[in-house]
Design a protein around this motif. Structure first.
Motif, mmCIF file in Angstrom:
data_model
loop_
_atom_site.group_PDB
_atom_site.id
_atom_site.type_symbol
_atom_site.label_atom_id
_atom_site.label_comp_id
_atom_site.label_asym_id
_atom_site.label_seq_id
_atom_site.Cartn_x
_atom_site.Cartn_y
_atom_site.Cartn_z
ATOM 1 N N GLU A 94 0.833 -1.210 0.000
ATOM 2 C CA GLU A 94 0.000 0.000 0.000
ATOM 3 C C GLU A 94 0.866 1.258 0.000
ATOM 4 O O GLU A 94 0.602 2.209 -0.742
ATOM 5 C CB GLU A 94 -0.929 -0.004 1.213
ATOM 6 N N ALA A 95 1.912 1.248 0.820
ATOM 7 C CA ALA A 95 2.810 2.408 0.867
ATOM 8 C C ALA A 95 3.490 2.605 -0.487
ATOM 9 O O ALA A 95 3.577 3.731 -0.994
ATOM 10 C CB ALA A 95 3.849 2.213 1.968
ATOM 11 N N PHE A 96 3.949 1.507 -1.066
ATOM 12 C CA PHE A 96 4.597 1.608 -2.383
ATOM 13 C C PHE A 96 3.605 2.100 -3.433
ATOM 14 O O PHE A 96 3.920 2.978 -4.239
ATOM 15 C CB PHE A 96 5.170 0.249 -2.803
ATOM 16 N N TRP A 97 2.411 1.550 -3.415
ATOM 17 C CA TRP A 97 1.401 1.879 -4.433
ATOM 18 C C TRP A 97 1.036 3.361 -4.399
ATOM 19 O O TRP A 97 0.705 3.948 -5.431
ATOM 20 C CB TRP A 97 0.165 1.014 -4.209
ATOM 21 N N ASN A 98 1.113 3.956 -3.221
ATOM 22 C CA ASN A 98 0.763 5.372 -3.081
ATOM 23 C C ASN A 98 1.950 6.308 -3.317
ATOM 24 O O ASN A 98 1.809 7.522 -3.210
ATOM 25 C CB ASN A 98 0.160 5.629 -1.695
ATOM 26 N N SER A 99 3.111 5.730 -3.622
ATOM 27 C CA SER A 99 4.289 6.547 -3.940
ATOM 28 C C SER A 99 4.278 6.893 -5.428
ATOM 29 O O SER A 99 3.489 6.343 -6.205
ATOM 30 C CB SER A 99 5.570 5.772 -3.606
ATOM 31 N N ASP A 100 5.167 7.778 -5.841
ATOM 32 C CA ASP A 100 5.245 8.129 -7.262
ATOM 33 C C ASP A 100 5.667 6.931 -8.111
ATOM 34 O O ASP A 100 5.210 6.770 -9.249
ATOM 35 C CB ASP A 100 6.220 9.299 -7.470
ATOM 36 N N MET A 101 6.524 6.080 -7.555
ATOM 37 C CA MET A 101 6.924 4.881 -8.296
ATOM 38 C C MET A 101 5.739 3.931 -8.449
ATOM 39 O O MET A 101 5.557 3.307 -9.498
ATOM 40 C CB MET A 101 8.096 4.182 -7.592
ATOM 41 N N GLY A 102 4.935 3.837 -7.410
ATOM 42 C CA GLY A 102 3.738 3.008 -7.472
ATOM 43 C C GLY A 102 2.734 3.547 -8.476
ATOM 44 O O GLY A 102 2.113 2.785 -9.228
ATOM 45 N N ARG A 103 2.592 4.870 -8.499
ATOM 46 C CA ARG A 103 1.659 5.483 -9.461
ATOM 47 C C ARG A 103 2.107 5.235 -10.901
ATOM 48 O O ARG A 103 1.286 5.060 -11.798
ATOM 49 C CB ARG A 103 1.543 6.985 -9.193
ATOM 50 N N LEU A 104 3.421 5.230 -11.101
ATOM 51 C CA LEU A 104 3.936 4.932 -12.442
ATOM 52 C C LEU A 104 3.591 3.490 -12.825
ATOM 53 O O LEU A 104 3.163 3.224 -13.954
ATOM 54 C CB LEU A 104 5.452 5.142 -12.495
ATOM 55 N N CYS A 105 3.759 2.571 -11.877
ATOM 56 C CA CYS A 105 3.380 1.167 -12.130
ATOM 57 C C CYS A 105 1.898 1.067 -12.467
ATOM 58 O O CYS A 105 1.509 0.357 -13.401
ATOM 59 C CB CYS A 105 3.684 0.305 -10.906
ATOM 60 N N ASP A 106 1.084 1.773 -11.723
ATOM 61 C CA ASP A 106 -0.363 1.746 -11.944
ATOM 62 C C ASP A 106 -0.694 2.183 -13.376
ATOM 63 O O ASP A 106 -1.445 1.512 -14.095
ATOM 64 C CB ASP A 106 -1.041 2.669 -10.928
ATOM 65 N N ALA A 107 -0.111 3.302 -13.791
ATOM 66 C CA ALA A 107 -0.367 3.810 -15.144
ATOM 67 C C ALA A 107 0.144 2.831 -16.200
ATOM 68 O O ALA A 107 -0.507 2.596 -17.226
ATOM 69 C CB ALA A 107 0.299 5.175 -15.320
ATOM 70 N N SER A 108 1.297 2.241 -15.925
ATOM 71 C CA SER A 108 1.896 1.305 -16.876
ATOM 72 C C SER A 108 1.085 0.013 -16.966
ATOM 73 O O SER A 108 0.837 -0.505 -18.058
ATOM 74 C CB SER A 108 3.337 1.003 -16.455
ATOM 75 N N PHE A 109 0.654 -0.510 -15.819
ATOM 76 C CA PHE A 109 -0.176 -1.725 -15.822
ATOM 77 C C PHE A 109 -1.480 -1.481 -16.584
ATOM 78 O O PHE A 109 -1.927 -2.329 -17.359
ATOM 79 C CB PHE A 109 -0.512 -2.163 -14.388
ATOM 80 N N ASN A 110 -2.098 -0.331 -16.342
ATOM 81 C CA ASN A 110 -3.354 -0.012 -17.034
ATOM 82 C C ASN A 110 -3.153 0.020 -18.545
ATOM 83 O O ASN A 110 -3.958 -0.516 -19.307
ATOM 84 C CB ASN A 110 -3.898 1.341 -16.567
ATOM 85 N N GLU A 111 -2.075 0.651 -18.962
ATOM 86 C CA GLU A 111 -1.810 0.800 -20.394
ATOM 87 C C GLU A 111 -1.546 -0.555 -21.055
ATOM 88 O O GLU A 111 -2.108 -0.863 -22.110
ATOM 89 C CB GLU A 111 -0.607 1.733 -20.598
ATOM 90 N N VAL A 112 -0.690 -1.358 -20.431
ATOM 91 C CA VAL A 112 -0.268 -2.624 -21.043
ATOM 92 C C VAL A 112 -1.345 -3.704 -20.910
ATOM 93 O O VAL A 112 -1.706 -4.373 -21.879
ATOM 94 C CB VAL A 112 1.057 -3.114 -20.415
ATOM 95 N N THR A 113 -1.846 -3.875 -19.707
ATOM 96 C CA THR A 113 -2.758 -4.982 -19.408
ATOM 97 C C THR A 113 -4.171 -4.739 -19.918
ATOM 98 O O THR A 113 -4.818 -5.658 -20.421
ATOM 99 C CB THR A 113 -2.791 -5.221 -17.881
ATOM 100 N N ALA A 114 -4.642 -3.508 -19.777
ATOM 101 C CA ALA A 114 -6.054 -3.231 -20.064
ATOM 102 C C ALA A 114 -6.274 -2.432 -21.346
ATOM 103 O O ALA A 114 -6.991 -2.873 -22.246
ATOM 104 C CB ALA A 114 -6.677 -2.490 -18.881
#
Length: 421
Positions: free
Chosen positions: A184-204
């Protein structure tokens, strides 16, 4: 999915298009095997390759020959790499290069210019969609005047390729005690947000781009779409099929987005279906150690269906004194533990990790794997292969006449399928 769908009517002359590249043995192999058995024309795509200077290129002759042999069909050699981690921002710096000098322990203090990330994302989307249009144009030339087209989307993942990410994610997924890292801490960091955007783009989002890019093909042929999802799985716990999930599954939000894209398409009359598949253990899932703990109950489901071949193969891999029932007992104790059930909530999925939950999950994983006689020949590999085959058959047959935009392929229906194969 409760009942096994009728056998698909795909035949020679119909076309199977795999959007994503086939690497090693994974989920997509199952459905490709089904298409091959029906004599369909198999056409694939490639993500391309990156040269040492980062330039994205098509496959060279040697790579193309190997990829086509692996697929058992022709590959349209236009790079369909998804994502944006290597796309320069307006300042010329790509997301992966924004982490130069960053150490794994610095993850919480990293700050990214979100406007630059968005610029890179826009460029990545434009590149992908442009190349996808070119791929579809080539695909169209290979299609028959009439028949069926099955389009299978296999794109997933999206971990940014900066070196600093893997040690952080290893800690996040496998860390215990002092090495535990809160997802949760990682996901709410800027690095986590980058992962979120990247996962959305690639996976979905690539699924949406694919559906949109092939709109013209739907005017000519009957087209159905299938995509691989994950949203937990129903497995036998205390003898009852019960939904459960691996935690922490950070791609979960992207997988929900993938489902939403299928639902939107379905509402427009487009037959696009996401099939939520069970947990497996493969090279690509090895980062998520413990994900396989809920694979073992498949043996219970297979036993209930009278499928003995896989069970005997599993039994033959165990250490002296260990049995299938030993594995099932440990797995059931794990799946009924309060440490696991306390985060089991479908409506708020995916959940984040907790120190004791993760430690318990990893310890049980190690205990179960230690019961194999040879660490290189393990029960999970046999069960994973069975899942590939079962999922492939179910997805393929369901795609002939899809009934819904989202299906869960739980252990019960997979066991029923394997018992008949």
């Amino acid at each position: 999915m409760r009942e096994i769908p009728a056998t698909a009517g795909f035949k020679e002359g119909d076309v199977f298009f795999l959007c994503g590249e086939l690497f090693g043995r994974g989920y997509a192999n199952g459905i490709v095997d089904e298409a091959r058995a029906k004599g369909m024309t198999i056409i694939g795509a490639t993500v391309g390759r990156r040269d040492n200077d980062g330039t994205l290129r098509p496959l060279n002759a040697e790579e193309l020959a190997a990829a086509e042999e692996n697929l058992g069909g022709k590959i349209i050699n236009i790079p369909l790499e998804a994502g944006f981690d290597m796309e320069p921002g307006s300042d010329g710096i790509a997301p992966v290069d924004r982490f130069k000098g960053v150490k794994p322990d610095d993850w919480a203090s990293v700050k990214l210019d979100q406007a630059e990330v968005e610029f890179s994302k826009k460029r990545g989307t434009e590149r992908f969609c442009k190349n996808l249009s070119a791929v579809v144009a080539e695909l169209e030339k290979m299609l028959p005047a009439k028949g069926r087209l099955l389009v299978v989307h296999t794109m997933a993942g999206g971990i940014p390729r900066a070196r600093v990410f893997m040690p952080i994610l290893n800690k996040l997924f496998k860390g215990q005690g002092d090495r535990f890292l809160s997802s949760e801490a990682f996901w709410n960091s800027d690095m986590g947000r980058l992962c979120d955007a990247s996962f959305n783009e690639v996976t979905a989002d690539t699924f949406r781009y694919l559906i949109d890019a092939t709109a013209g093909l739907r005017d000519k042929l009957e087209v159905t779409y299938a995509a691989y999802g994950y949203h937990g799985t129903g497995v036998l716990i205390d003898g009852v099929v019960t939904w459960q999930s691996y935690t922490p599954y950070l791609q979960g939000w992207a997988k929900i987005r993938l489902e939403d894209i299928a639902i939107e398409a379905w509402e427009k009359g487009i037959k696009a279906t996401v099939y939520n598949c069970p947990e497996i253990l493969t090279n690509s899932s090895a980062l998520f150690l413990g994900v396989e703990n809920s694979l073992y109950p498949l043996m219970d489901a297979l036993r209930a269906e009278g499928e003995q071949k896989i069970l005997k193969e599993c039994e033959g891999l165990l250490k002296e004194g260990a049995t299938v029932d030993t594995l099932l007992g440990i797995a059931n104790t794990y799946l009924t533990s309060e440490l696991v059930t306390s985060t089991r909530d479908f409506d708020s999925w995916p959940q984040h990790n907790k120190p004791q939950q993760q430690e318990y999950m990893l310890n049980v994983s190690a205990e179960l794997i230690s019961l194999n006689a040879d660490p290189k020949e393990i029960v999970c590999a046999v069960l994973s292969k069975g899942v590939f085959q079962g999922v492939g058959k179910l997805m393929f047959d369901s795609s002939w006449e899809p009934k819904a935009p989202v299906f869960w392929l739980n252990h019960d229906v997979i066991a029923k399928t394997l018992a008949k194969m």
